[in-house]
Each structure stands twice: as structure tokens, then as C-alpha cells.
Design an enzyme around this catalytic site. Sequence first.
Site, short mmCIF file in Angstrom:
data_model
loop_
_atom_site.label_atom_id
_atom_site.label_comp_id
_atom_site.label_asym_id
_atom_site.label_seq_id
_atom_site.Cartn_x
_atom_site.Cartn_y
_atom_site.Cartn_z
N TYR A 22 99.53 20.30 67.14
CA TYR A 22 99.94 19.63 68.38
C TYR A 22 98.83 19.73 69.43
CZ TYR A 22 103.52 17.53 71.36
OH TYR A 22 104.26 16.66 72.14
N LYS A 45 103.11 27.02 63.53
CA LYS A 45 103.45 28.36 63.06
C LYS A 45 104.31 29.09 64.09
CE LYS A 45 99.19 30.48 64.82
NZ LYS A 45 97.95 31.20 64.45
N SER A 50 102.28 26.31 71.67
CA SER A 50 102.59 24.88 71.83
C SER A 50 104.04 24.55 71.50
CB SER A 50 101.67 24.04 70.95
OG SER A 50 100.32 24.19 71.33
N ALA A 82 91.02 25.07 59.44
CA ALA A 82 92.31 25.68 59.12
C ALA A 82 93.08 24.88 58.08
CB ALA A 82 93.15 25.83 60.38
N HIS A 105 90.72 12.98 59.93
CA HIS A 105 89.29 13.13 59.65
C HIS A 105 89.15 13.48 58.18
CE1 HIS A 105 85.11 14.13 59.97
NE2 HIS A 105 85.26 15.44 60.02
N GLU A 192 77.79 13.84 65.49
CA GLU A 192 78.00 15.08 66.24
C GLU A 192 76.74 15.94 66.25
OE1 GLU A 192 82.77 15.63 65.21
OE2 GLU A 192 81.26 16.77 64.12
N GLU A 224 68.60 16.80 87.51
CA GLU A 224 67.86 15.71 86.88
C GLU A 224 68.16 15.54 85.40
OE1 GLU A 224 66.32 13.49 88.51
OE2 GLU A 224 66.55 14.54 90.43
N GLU A 228 72.99 14.24 86.07
CA GLU A 228 72.87 12.78 86.12
C GLU A 228 73.03 12.12 84.75
OE1 GLU A 228 69.54 11.37 88.35
OE2 GLU A 228 69.88 12.78 90.00
#
EC number: 1.1.1.86
Length: 333
Positions: A22, A45, A50, A82, A105, A192, A224, A228
Site C-alpha cells: 500500500y 503484514k 499502513s 521484498a 515492474h 534510473e 547553480e 536551478e
Amino acid sequence: MFYDDDADLTIIQGRKVGVIGYGSQGHAHSLSLRDSGVQVKVGLKEGSKSRAKVSEQGLDVDTPAAVAKWADVIMLLAPDTAQADIFKNDIEPNLSDGDALFFGHGLNIHFGLIKPPAEVTVAMVAPKGPGHLVRRQFVDGKGVPCLIAVDQDPTGKGEALALSYAKAIGGTRAGVIKTTFKDETETDLFGEQAVLCGGTEELVKAGFDVMVEAGYPPEMAYFEVLHELKLIVDLMYEGGIARMNYSVSDTAEFGGYLSGPRVIDAGTKDRMREILRDIQNGDFVKKLVANVEGGNKQLEQLRKENAEHPIEVVGKRLRDLMSWVDRPITETA
């Protein structure tokens, strides 16, 4: 590309969906599935923080094993590292012929860390945006584009089921692209590592170091090369590289054309190709698994080293001056 008219919502409405996890995607999938008339339960679990949130939002919650036993479509949205243990301990013992196992995924399937029974449909529905955006777009009657892929299809109905699921979370409102577990996994990991996280992070730190070593104040260097960066990325996000170059000054555009290739040259591309090969041949995943099996010690050490970089010290101090910047929990605790 698939849209609303290409997907039959009644297919997923006729199934029982268990969402394991979740987090960012888990809450967006669960709530949107429910709002699309789908039977859904969340697997967490015992003792998960959550659980209370799930109940408050009107969803049923149980252990991953109990949810897997109840459901005939299981969407595994726990963290990549996991998932293999959750599958082995909670999901696999409760799978039945005709069930479907979905992923957001493809890593664990593509690299063989999870091997479902042949009688189970294995598919992927992967929104190309964070969970909060998926949910917000759904509520607004819109959607976030999704990828779908089918790895095992014993019934011949896997694609229709994946499209139906994607429609239930708003994906077909924006458009759904068919891909493979291989392509989704390898491109995601490469993006990534070489650009979004690893490449950008090292580019920013290198720029900061060069400026500070040349005698410029660290605060100016931070503004810089890091602060930005958001302005530039937002322009690219909205209209591509051309939009960014159109929007910046002629000086910035001209200087970028001249100096950019001196930073990112043929040697950089060669090293990027090495990163891609390490992903394709499984070397990266072997290192990832070894880190997990070693108690995440390598990851924790890398986190510690990066947190101690001077740019982090300067950045924290400067962000105290920026009332408009949302502060992360780690800086406000």
C-alpha cells in the site's frame, strides 16, 4: 496504443483483486479499482503502519497470504527486493489454476527471481507516473499512460485481463502501450542508473565540487548546479529539449551546445553501454540480491557516504531559507 474502447471493464469487475502493498502505487491501484466497481482487498503484514490507513479509506485489509488465497488476480506492488520472499511464503502456496499474478515492474519475473506455476497468468500493468499522480488523474476523470505485458498466458486471455485492469485505474483514458517484461525492466533500470538517479546525481556533485574547488562559495555552487536544475527539468518535461532551449537565454543555449558534448562525450556513452550490459546480463541484479541477503549493509554504507557530501550540508542550510519548498520528513523531524 490501446484506449478505453479497446478494453472491457467487466472482465476485471468479474474477478477478485488482491493488491499486495500500500505504498505509492498500491494505494492508487486499490482505491481506483474499488471506484471502478472491482472487488479488492489489500494485503499487508500484521503490524504494518499502513493497515490503519487502508481501513480509514474504506478498504478491506488482511495478511498477504489471506488476500492471496481469497483473490484470483494478485497485483504484487511490494518493493522489488521484498517480492520474492512474499511470493514464496504468502502467494505461491495459495495460487490456484486460472489465477493471475500481476506486477507493476518486471524485474523479478524477467530475472527469474519469481517463477510462477505454468497454470497462472503472469502480466504487468505499469503506470508511467507516481501513485499520487495516477490517483489524482483518475479522480479527475483522466489517466496516466500505462505499459502492459504478458509473460505467461495459459488461458489466452491475459492481454484482455491486463487491459481491463489498466482501464480500471484510468490507464486507457490516456493510452496503454504493449511491451515485454524484458524491455520494461531493462529500460527502467538503465534510465534510473545512467541518467535519472545515478547519472544526474554524479553530474550535480561533480559540478558542485569543481566550483567549490575553484574558490566559489558553496552556496552559489548549490544554486547553480542543483537548485536551478528543477527549472530546466520542468521545461524539458513540458515540451522536450527543444522547449527548454527555446525558453532559456541565448547565452545559456549557445553555451550548452558548445560545452555539453565536452561533458557527455563518446567515452560517456561507452560507459553507459557497459551499464546497460551489466543490466542485460544480470550482473546488476546479482549485486542487488547479494546486498539484500547481506542485510542491506552495502546500501546503508553508500547512503551514509552520499549523505556526508558537502552539497547535502549546504543544501539543508539553504532550504531553511525557502518557505516555498516542501520539506522532507528527515529535515523537519
